[in-house]
Scaffold this motif. Structure first.
Motif, PDB file in Angstrom:
ATOM      1  N   TYR A  10      -7.519   5.103  -9.873  1.00 17.99           N
ATOM      2  CA  TYR A  10      -7.228   6.501 -10.172  1.00 17.99           C
ATOM      3  C   TYR A  10      -8.416   7.320 -10.661  1.00 17.99           C
ATOM      4  CZ  TYR A  10      -2.858   3.986  -9.858  1.00 17.99           C
ATOM      5  OH  TYR A  10      -1.870   3.155  -9.439  1.00 17.99           O
ATOM      6  N   LEU A  14      -8.070   9.418 -14.008  1.00 22.67           N
ATOM      7  CA  LEU A  14      -8.636   8.724 -15.173  1.00 22.67           C
ATOM      8  C   LEU A  14     -10.157   8.687 -15.029  1.00 22.67           C
ATOM      9  CD1 LEU A  14      -6.056   5.798 -15.495  1.00 22.67           C
ATOM     10  CD2 LEU A  14      -6.053   7.994 -16.681  1.00 22.67           C
ATOM     11  N   ASN A  15     -10.802   9.730 -15.522  1.00 26.05           N
ATOM     12  CA  ASN A  15     -12.236   9.869 -15.194  1.00 26.05           C
ATOM     13  C   ASN A  15     -13.029  10.541 -16.320  1.00 26.05           C
ATOM     14  OD1 ASN A  15     -11.215  12.407 -15.066  1.00 26.05           O
ATOM     15  ND2 ASN A  15     -11.394  12.642 -12.857  1.00 26.05           N
ATOM     16  N   SER A  44      -4.103   8.058  -7.134  1.00 26.49           N
ATOM     17  CA  SER A  44      -2.741   7.789  -7.603  1.00 26.49           C
ATOM     18  C   SER A  44      -1.766   7.877  -6.435  1.00 26.49           C
ATOM     19  CB  SER A  44      -2.349   8.740  -8.723  1.00 26.49           C
ATOM     20  OG  SER A  44      -2.797  10.020  -8.429  1.00 26.49           O
ATOM     21  N   LEU A  58      -9.945   0.666 -15.101  1.00 23.26           N
ATOM     22  CA  LEU A  58      -8.986   1.719 -15.414  1.00 23.26           C
ATOM     23  C   LEU A  58      -9.648   2.567 -16.507  1.00 23.26           C
ATOM     24  CD1 LEU A  58      -5.986   2.173 -14.521  1.00 23.26           C
ATOM     25  CD2 LEU A  58      -5.314   0.752 -16.450  1.00 23.26           C
ATOM     26  N   GLY A  60     -10.513   6.314 -18.761  1.00 23.62           N
ATOM     27  CA  GLY A  60      -9.794   7.135 -19.735  1.00 23.62           C
ATOM     28  C   GLY A  60      -9.307   8.443 -19.128  1.00 23.62           C
ATOM     29  N   GLY A  61      -8.349   9.058 -19.804  1.00 23.64           N
ATOM     30  CA  GLY A  61      -7.830  10.332 -19.321  1.00 23.64           C
ATOM     31  C   GLY A  61      -7.159  11.101 -20.444  1.00 23.64           C
ATOM     32  N   GLU A  65      -3.114  13.782 -17.946  1.00 23.70           N
ATOM     33  CA  GLU A  65      -3.436  12.928 -16.799  1.00 23.70           C
ATOM     34  C   GLU A  65      -2.770  11.559 -16.918  1.00 23.70           C
ATOM     35  OE1 GLU A  65      -7.488  13.622 -17.489  1.00 23.70           O
ATOM     36  OE2 GLU A  65      -7.743  14.909 -15.733  1.00 23.70           O
ATOM     37  N   GLN A  66      -2.673  11.079 -18.138  1.00 22.02           N
ATOM     38  CA  GLN A  66      -1.996   9.786 -18.336  1.00 22.02           C
ATOM     39  C   GLN A  66      -0.529   9.887 -17.925  1.00 22.02           C
ATOM     40  OE1 GLN A  66      -3.720   9.488 -22.453  1.00 22.02           O
ATOM     41  NE2 GLN A  66      -3.395   7.336 -22.064  1.00 22.02           N
ATOM     42  N   GLY A  95      -7.787   5.817 -22.440  1.00 23.56           N
ATOM     43  CA  GLY A  95      -6.476   6.094 -21.861  1.00 23.56           C
ATOM     44  C   GLY A  95      -5.991   4.901 -21.047  1.00 23.56           C
ATOM     45  N   GLY A  96      -6.900   4.248 -20.331  1.00 27.99           N
ATOM     46  CA  GLY A  96      -6.562   3.058 -19.539  1.00 27.99           C
ATOM     47  C   GLY A  96      -6.125   1.905 -20.433  1.00 27.99           C
TER      48      GLY A  96
END
Ligand code: GLN
Length: 248
Positions: A10, A14-15, A44, A58, A60-61, A65-66, A95-96
């Motif tokens: 993703y 998640l970037n 996604s 995976l 963070g976001g 976004e999560q 976030g991941g």
């Protein structure tokens, strides 16, 4: 030629904070050693064949976004769980990391997680933003990074990734950061984490290579003097007793 396939989950959502730099680091450190890396980005909703993957990232976001990514994750939950239980290598950042747990309760919603780790996360209004330094039982040098999260992560019967030397970590109170479970490293350290900590990158690469090609695989060291110098510089800068969190 030895080759690892890296699944980047993703990158459309998640970037945060250059987490994709971790992919570059995996790739470079393999190619510098005469090995090959194939990177497959999964947006996604894309189907994912975990059997073809050797490493999963995976990133963070934001909470929003999560929430968006949560649905796609529920669709791959069983396969992702099976991949981890079969010792698949995973790096999950912020976030991941939160999404590997049972849930992340934000200010307004509860986002369901993958239930891969026995952890849960609850949001609090004060964000935890700062540089962070850990002492991890996995390494003989510190792990340095940057954290920025509203969620507090409560870990069940898990080994933390490290003890917080400077910074806040999982809850700001426990004195610990992240989780290590099988071949998963889940952490709040953005940064990106791996270019700043090549020892963490090599740890994960070695796990993936051993799983694929056999336990006797040893990675040749690379000239990491510059990275080590930067790592020591950050460590020394914060090496002041007043910053050390008390053990609880
Ligand atoms: N949205 C989550 C939080 O604020 C994760 C943030 C992140 O990945 N940096 O806790």
């Amino acid at each position: 030629m030895k080759k690892l396939t890296i699944g980047h989950l993703y990158p459309d959502l998640l970037n945060l904070y250059g987490d994709r730099g971790n992919i570059q680091c995996f790739r470079k450190r393999l190619t510098w050693r005469g090995m090959e890396a194939e990177v497959i980005p999964f947006l996604s909703g894309d189907p994912i064949d975990f059997e073809k993957l050797d490493i999963v990232l995976l990133g963070g976001g934001s909470d929003r976004e999560q929430e968006l990514v949560c649905q796609s994750l529920q669709g791959i939950k069983k396969d992702f769980q099976a991949y981890v239980e079969d010792n698949g290598v995973v790096l999950a950042v912020c976030g991941g990391y939160q999404l590997l747990g049972s849930y992340y309760k934000t200010e307004t919603k509860t986002i369901q997680g993958l239930e891969i780790l026995d952890i849960y996360t609850e949001w609090e209004p004060e964000r935890m933003i700062r540089n962070i330094i850990l002492n991890s039982p996995l390494f003989d040098r510190p792990v340095v990074g940057f954290e920025n999260h509203g969620g507090r992560t409560y870990i069940g019967n898990h080994t933390p990734f490290g003890k917080v030397f400077f910074g806040l970590g999982n809850t700001g109170k426990s004195g610990y950061e992240g989780v290590v479970y099988k071949n998963v490293i889940a952490t709040y350290l953005h940064g990106p984490l791996l270019p700043k900590n090549p020892h963490v990158c090599d740890y994960l690469l070695e796990k993936a290579l051993r799983k694929k090609y056999g336990e006797e695989i040893r990675l040749e060291p690379l000239p990491d003097e510059l990275e080590h110098k930067a790592n020591s510089y950050i460590f020394d800068r914060y090496n002041d007793k007043k910053y050390v969190l008390k053990e609880t």
